[in-house]
Design an enzyme around this catalytic site. Structure first.
Site, PDB file in Angstrom:
ATOM      1  N   GLY A  46       1.216  -0.989  -0.031  1.00 16.61           N
ATOM      2  CA  GLY A  46      -0.180  -0.042  -0.449  1.00 16.61           C
ATOM      3  C   GLY A  46       0.610   1.386   0.203  1.00 16.61           C
ATOM      4  O   GLY A  46       1.976   1.462   0.431  1.00 16.61           O
ATOM      5  N   GLN A  51       2.931   9.809   1.731  1.00 12.73           N
ATOM      6  CA  GLN A  51       4.262   9.267   2.136  1.00 12.73           C
ATOM      7  C   GLN A  51       5.534   9.821   0.580  1.00 12.73           C
ATOM      8  O   GLN A  51       6.551   9.309   0.972  1.00 12.73           O
ATOM      9  CB  GLN A  51       4.535   7.801   1.620  1.00 12.73           C
ATOM     10  CG  GLN A  51       3.255   7.085   3.325  1.00 12.73           C
ATOM     11  CD  GLN A  51       3.442   5.761   2.797  1.00 12.73           C
ATOM     12  OE1 GLN A  51       2.058   5.501   2.381  1.00 12.73           O
ATOM     13  NE2 GLN A  51       4.229   5.209   3.858  1.00 12.73           N
ATOM     14  N   CYS A  96       5.604   0.311   7.966  1.00  9.94           N
ATOM     15  CA  CYS A  96       5.523   1.244   6.970  1.00  9.94           C
ATOM     16  C   CYS A  96       6.760   1.675   6.359  1.00  9.94           C
ATOM     17  O   CYS A  96       7.721   1.472   6.682  1.00  9.94           O
ATOM     18  CB  CYS A  96       4.577   2.317   7.866  1.00  9.94           C
ATOM     19  SG  CYS A  96       4.632   3.733   7.334  1.00  9.94           S
ATOM     20  N   LEU A  97       6.557   1.908   4.847  1.00  7.90           N
ATOM     21  CA  LEU A  97       7.328   2.372   4.217  1.00  7.90           C
ATOM     22  C   LEU A  97       8.152   2.989   4.629  1.00  7.90           C
ATOM     23  O   LEU A  97       9.072   3.619   4.242  1.00  7.90           O
ATOM     24  CB  LEU A  97       7.187   2.456   2.535  1.00  7.90           C
ATOM     25  CG  LEU A  97       7.091   1.272   2.095  1.00  7.90           C
ATOM     26  CD1 LEU A  97       6.356   1.264   1.001  1.00  7.90           C
ATOM     27  CD2 LEU A  97       7.558   0.365   2.129  1.00  7.90           C
ATOM     28  N   HIS A 138      -4.765   1.003   7.442  1.00 13.94           N
ATOM     29  CA  HIS A 138      -3.168   1.853   7.762  1.00 13.94           C
ATOM     30  C   HIS A 138      -3.490   2.880   6.688  1.00 13.94           C
ATOM     31  O   HIS A 138      -3.013   4.299   6.734  1.00 13.94           O
ATOM     32  CB  HIS A 138      -2.293   0.455   7.356  1.00 13.94           C
ATOM     33  CG  HIS A 138      -0.327   1.095   7.345  1.00 13.94           C
ATOM     34  ND1 HIS A 138       0.269   0.896   8.185  1.00 13.94           N
ATOM     35  CD2 HIS A 138       0.176   1.845   6.716  1.00 13.94           C
ATOM     36  CE1 HIS A 138       1.594   1.413   7.871  1.00 13.94           C
ATOM     37  NE2 HIS A 138       1.120   2.175   6.979  1.00 13.94           N
ATOM     38  N   GLU A 139      -3.894   2.993   5.619  1.00 10.91           N
ATOM     39  CA  GLU A 139      -3.434   3.791   4.647  1.00 10.91           C
ATOM     40  C   GLU A 139      -4.618   4.681   4.503  1.00 10.91           C
ATOM     41  O   GLU A 139      -3.847   6.110   4.465  1.00 10.91           O
ATOM     42  CB  GLU A 139      -3.809   3.436   2.919  1.00 10.91           C
ATOM     43  CG  GLU A 139      -2.978   2.050   2.644  1.00 10.91           C
ATOM     44  CD  GLU A 139      -1.664   2.701   3.191  1.00 10.91           C
ATOM     45  OE1 GLU A 139      -1.328   3.517   3.164  1.00 10.91           O
ATOM     46  OE2 GLU A 139      -0.696   1.345   2.358  1.00 10.91           O
ATOM     47  N   HIS A 142      -3.220   7.275   7.674  1.00  9.04           N
ATOM     48  CA  HIS A 142      -2.152   8.393   6.760  1.00  9.04           C
ATOM     49  C   HIS A 142      -2.813   9.302   6.701  1.00  9.04           C
ATOM     50  O   HIS A 142      -1.933  10.525   6.232  1.00  9.04           O
ATOM     51  CB  HIS A 142      -0.973   7.543   5.630  1.00  9.04           C
ATOM     52  CG  HIS A 142       0.133   6.609   5.948  1.00  9.04           C
ATOM     53  ND1 HIS A 142       0.874   6.984   6.775  1.00  9.04           N
ATOM     54  CD2 HIS A 142       0.211   5.651   5.600  1.00  9.04           C
ATOM     55  CE1 HIS A 142       2.441   6.224   7.140  1.00  9.04           C
ATOM     56  NE2 HIS A 142       1.914   5.129   6.429  1.00  9.04           N
TER      57      HIS A 142
HETATM   58  O1  GNR Z   1       4.123  -2.352   2.355  1.00  7.59           O
HETATM   59  C1  GNR Z   1       2.885  -2.205   3.452  1.00  7.59           C
HETATM   60  N1  GNR Z   1       2.886  -3.446   4.808  1.00  7.59           N
HETATM   61  C2  GNR Z   1       2.316  -4.068   5.115  1.00  7.59           C
HETATM   62  C3  GNR Z   1       1.844  -4.602   6.431  1.00  7.59           C
HETATM   63  C4  GNR Z   1       0.904  -5.038   7.545  1.00  7.59           C
HETATM   64  C5  GNR Z   1       0.056  -4.056   7.407  1.00  7.59           C
HETATM   65  C6  GNR Z   1       0.248  -2.650   6.715  1.00  7.59           C
HETATM   66  C7  GNR Z   1       1.047  -1.837   5.617  1.00  7.59           C
HETATM   67  S1  GNR Z   1       1.316  -0.882   4.225  1.00  7.59           S
HETATM   68  C8  GNR Z   1       2.731  -1.336   3.872  1.00  7.59           C
HETATM   69  C9  GNR Z   1       3.133  -0.029   3.075  1.00  7.59           C
HETATM   70  C10 GNR Z   1       2.901   1.023   4.235  1.00  7.59           C
HETATM   71  O2  GNR Z   1       3.306   2.052   4.208  1.00  7.59           O
HETATM   72  N2  GNR Z   1       1.632   1.492   3.377  1.00  7.59           N
HETATM   73  O3  GNR Z   1       1.511   3.640   3.740  1.00  7.59           O
HETATM   74 NI    NI Z   2       2.309   3.132   6.502  1.00  4.22          NI
END
Ligand code: GNR
Ligand code: NI
Length: 184
Positions: A46, A51, A96-97, A138-139, A142
């Site tokens: 995601g 980001q 999270c990246l 999660h997104e 953000h």
């Molecule tokens: O790549 C991602 N893996 C992930 C694993 C478990 C829960 C959420 C994520 S999202 C993350 C990429 C990211 O930072 N998206 O904002």
């Molecule tokens: Ni993230």
């Protein structure tokens, strides 16, 4: 297509509340393609626009897996809104990246109903569970300036932020002992 730079902690932009998209046009579709390429290259499942430093309510997701030959099934979410969340909870180890190399278990609603516009500006409403549900939440977090470390204890969160501040000052990368699930 172009690969974009992903911002990381402690960049204060990660705490911005992103603004809705007003028009789905070719410029936006080009940006979506750049986001998707950036997400696949990272690699991640995601990516939220903030980001890559753009405070707009735009997300790309692909939870379909990366085995060779596997078909890519990208989702482009514009102005996504969680309309309902289930009572039951599920726990995933999240990463999270923008917080590279740190992982921790987070409990969230197990399923959600999501409303969004696709890359043609067409409205959709979908039900998601499993990893897709977790990734969507999660997104969307953000887009509201929220990070998965906000669900951890204050002590743990401050430890993570401190390591990134220190690393940024010395131009290095923070090191974390292990995945959270392996501790204790
Ligand atoms: O790549 C991602 N893996 C992930 C694993 C478990 C829960 C959420 C994520 S999202 C993350 C990429 C990211 O930072 N998206 O904002
Ligand atoms: Ni993230």
């Amino acid at each position: 297509m172009a690969k974009l730079d992903i911002i990381t902690l402690p960049d204060p932009k990660l705490r911005l509340v992103s603004a809705p998209v007003e028009r789905v046009d070719d410029d936006l579709r080009r940006f979506l393609d750049d986001m998707l390429e950036t997400m696949y290259e990272a690699p991640g499942i995601g990516l939220a626009a903030i980001q890559v430093g753009v405070p707009r309510r735009i997300v790309t997701i692909d939870v379909s897996g990366r085995e060779d030959g596997a078909e890519r099934k990208p989702l482009f979410l514009i102005n996504p809104e969680i309309v309902t969340s289930a009572e039951d909870r599920s726990t995933y180890e999240e990463g999270c990246l923008s917080i590279p190399d740190f992982y921790a278990e987070v409990e969230r609603p197990a399923s959600v109903r999501l409303r969004y516009l696709d890359r043609d500006g067409k409205p959709h409403e979908i039900d998601a569970d499993g990893l897709l549900s977790t990734c969507i939440q999660h997104e969307v977090d953000h887009l509201d300036g929220k990070l998965f470390i906000d669900y951890l204890s204050r002590l743990k969160r401050e430890m993570v932020v401190k390591k990134f501040v220190k690393a940024a000052k010395s131009g290095t990368k923070p090191e974390f002992k292990s995945h959270a699930s392996e501790e204790m």
